[in-house]
Design a protein around this motif. Structure first.
Motif, PDB file in Angstrom:
ATOM      1  N   GLN A  44     -12.220 -11.105   4.316  1.00 44.01           N
ATOM      2  CA  GLN A  44     -12.723  -9.999   3.502  1.00 44.01           C
ATOM      3  C   GLN A  44     -11.687  -9.757   2.416  1.00 44.01           C
ATOM      4  O   GLN A  44     -10.489  -9.623   2.691  1.00 44.01           O
ATOM      5  CB  GLN A  44     -12.926  -8.740   4.350  1.00 44.01           C
ATOM      6  N   THR A  88      -5.576  -7.523   4.881  1.00 44.75           N
ATOM      7  CA  THR A  88      -4.380  -8.195   5.370  1.00 44.75           C
ATOM      8  C   THR A  88      -4.728  -9.608   5.842  1.00 44.75           C
ATOM      9  O   THR A  88      -3.885 -10.506   5.788  1.00 44.75           O
ATOM     10  CB  THR A  88      -3.720  -7.391   6.503  1.00 44.75           C
ATOM     11  N   ARG A 104       0.833  -1.212   0.000  1.00 50.59           N
ATOM     12  CA  ARG A 104       0.000   0.000   0.000  1.00 50.59           C
ATOM     13  C   ARG A 104       0.860   1.251   0.000  1.00 50.59           C
ATOM     14  O   ARG A 104       0.460   2.275  -0.552  1.00 50.59           O
ATOM     15  CB  ARG A 104      -0.959  -0.027   1.193  1.00 50.59           C
ATOM     16  N   ASP A 154      -9.683  -8.846  11.438  1.00 51.08           N
ATOM     17  CA  ASP A 154      -9.100  -7.986  12.467  1.00 51.08           C
ATOM     18  C   ASP A 154      -9.767  -8.223  13.836  1.00 51.08           C
ATOM     19  O   ASP A 154     -10.981  -8.466  13.899  1.00 51.08           O
ATOM     20  CB  ASP A 154      -9.257  -6.517  12.073  1.00 51.08           C
TER      21      ASP A 154
HETATM   22  N1  GLN Z   1      -6.934  -3.983   8.575  1.00 51.99           N
HETATM   23  C1  GLN Z   1      -7.294  -4.757   7.437  1.00 51.99           C
HETATM   24  C2  GLN Z   1      -6.573  -4.234   6.225  1.00 51.99           C
HETATM   25  O1  GLN Z   1      -6.087  -3.139   6.243  1.00 51.99           O
HETATM   26  C3  GLN Z   1      -8.814  -4.793   7.194  1.00 51.99           C
HETATM   27  C4  GLN Z   1      -9.436  -3.462   7.047  1.00 51.99           C
HETATM   28  C5  GLN Z   1     -10.924  -3.502   6.698  1.00 51.99           C
HETATM   29  O2  GLN Z   1     -11.468  -4.540   6.362  1.00 51.99           O
HETATM   30  N2  GLN Z   1     -11.582  -2.390   6.770  1.00 51.99           N
HETATM   31  O3  GLN Z   1      -6.455  -4.892   5.231  1.00 51.99           O
END
Ligand code: GLN
Length: 257
Positions: free
Chosen positions: A151, A155, A111, A192
């Motif tokens: 998701q 991460t 990122r 998370d």
């Molecule tokens: N902290 C995780 C990431 O940055 C998930 C963040 C989220 O799903 N909003 O990838």
């Protein structure tokens, strides 16, 4: 100097000037645009309680929103929120659709190639959720060969994908993975710690394992080179921490009971 050389020289000079102008105007523009429009636009994915979610009224609320309200107040402008897929946030930032990302976003090397990040404002980690009566999975080592929900683009996705022999299930929303876990379609969700805590609290048939998979930090993302805006955001975060406002926001959204 012959004509061709002269022409080439002029073309090169113009190119150098244009590139220079582009670099300057980009940094200045965000701050100017914010002042001109009297608003600053935050991008987020409101599927990540307690950092961002829809409240009873349907408005986007949460820890990140409270933090962003402080940033907007310091800039003296209104906060506008754009809710979109987590995966779309960095592109929306770079296309100018939003001014900054506040989305429980972890700072990662990848990122950092496409955005600049503020000072960190939250320590986070990836955790494992399983069905409450699952005796098979007790830690990260037990995830080998399992069906794992994450998701997409997070991460948690990156981390779980590294585990040997896993079958990955990628969802647009963490909650969709939670539903599939409850239905027995998958064996575990990697997500998370804070949203995991919320999901487990709302679903007595699920439990969260003690072992964390990662150590991460959340920060706010801005366009690369947007240094004046980034300094302003960093100053706001430092002010909030020093003034005790950070603790208030923490108590309201993280340690509710
Ligand atoms: N902290 C995780 C990431 O940055 C998930 C963040 C989220 O799903 N909003 O990838």
């Amino acid at each position: 100097m012959n004509n061709v050389m002269k022409k080439t020289g002029i073309v090169l000079l113009v190119l150098v000037l244009l590139v220079g102008l582009g670099a300057c105007s980009r940094t200045v523009n965000t701050m100017e645009r914010i002042a001109d429009n009297d608003r600053v636009i935050m991008g987020t994915n409101a599927e990540f309680p307690p950092f961002e979610y829809r409240d009873e009224t349907g408005a986007v609320a949460g820890f990140d929103v409270a933090l962003a309200e402080e940033i907007a107040a310091d800039l003296g402008v209104e906060l506008v929120i754009e809710d979109m897929d987590f995966n779309a946030l960095i592109a929306a930032l770079n296309s100018g659709k939003i001014d900054f990302v506040a989305a429980g976003m972890t700072v990662t090397e990848d990122r950092l190639e496409n955005a600049d990040f503020s000072v960190a404002y939250f320590d986070a980690s990836q955790v494992i959720i399983v069905q409450a009566d699952n005796t098979d999975i007790n830690g990260a080592d037990d995830l080998v060969g399992k069906r794992i929900g994450v998701q997409e683009g997070t991460t948690g996705d990156l981390e779980a994908s590294e585990i040997e022999g896993v079958e990955m299930f990628r969802y647009r929303k963490g909650i969709d993975g939670i539903m599939d876990l409850k239905n027995g379609n998958i064996d575990a969700v990697v997500i998370d710690g804070q949203p995991a805590g919320v999901f487990v609290q709302l679903n007595a048939d699920l439990r969260m394992l003690d072992d964390a998979l990662t150590v991460e930090e959340y920060a706010i993302a801005v366009r690369k080179g947007d240094s004046a805006f980034l300094s302003s955001i960093n100053a706001s975060i430092e002010r909030i921490k020093a003034s005790g406002r950070y603790q208030e926001i923490y108590d309201e959204y993280i340690e509710q009971d």
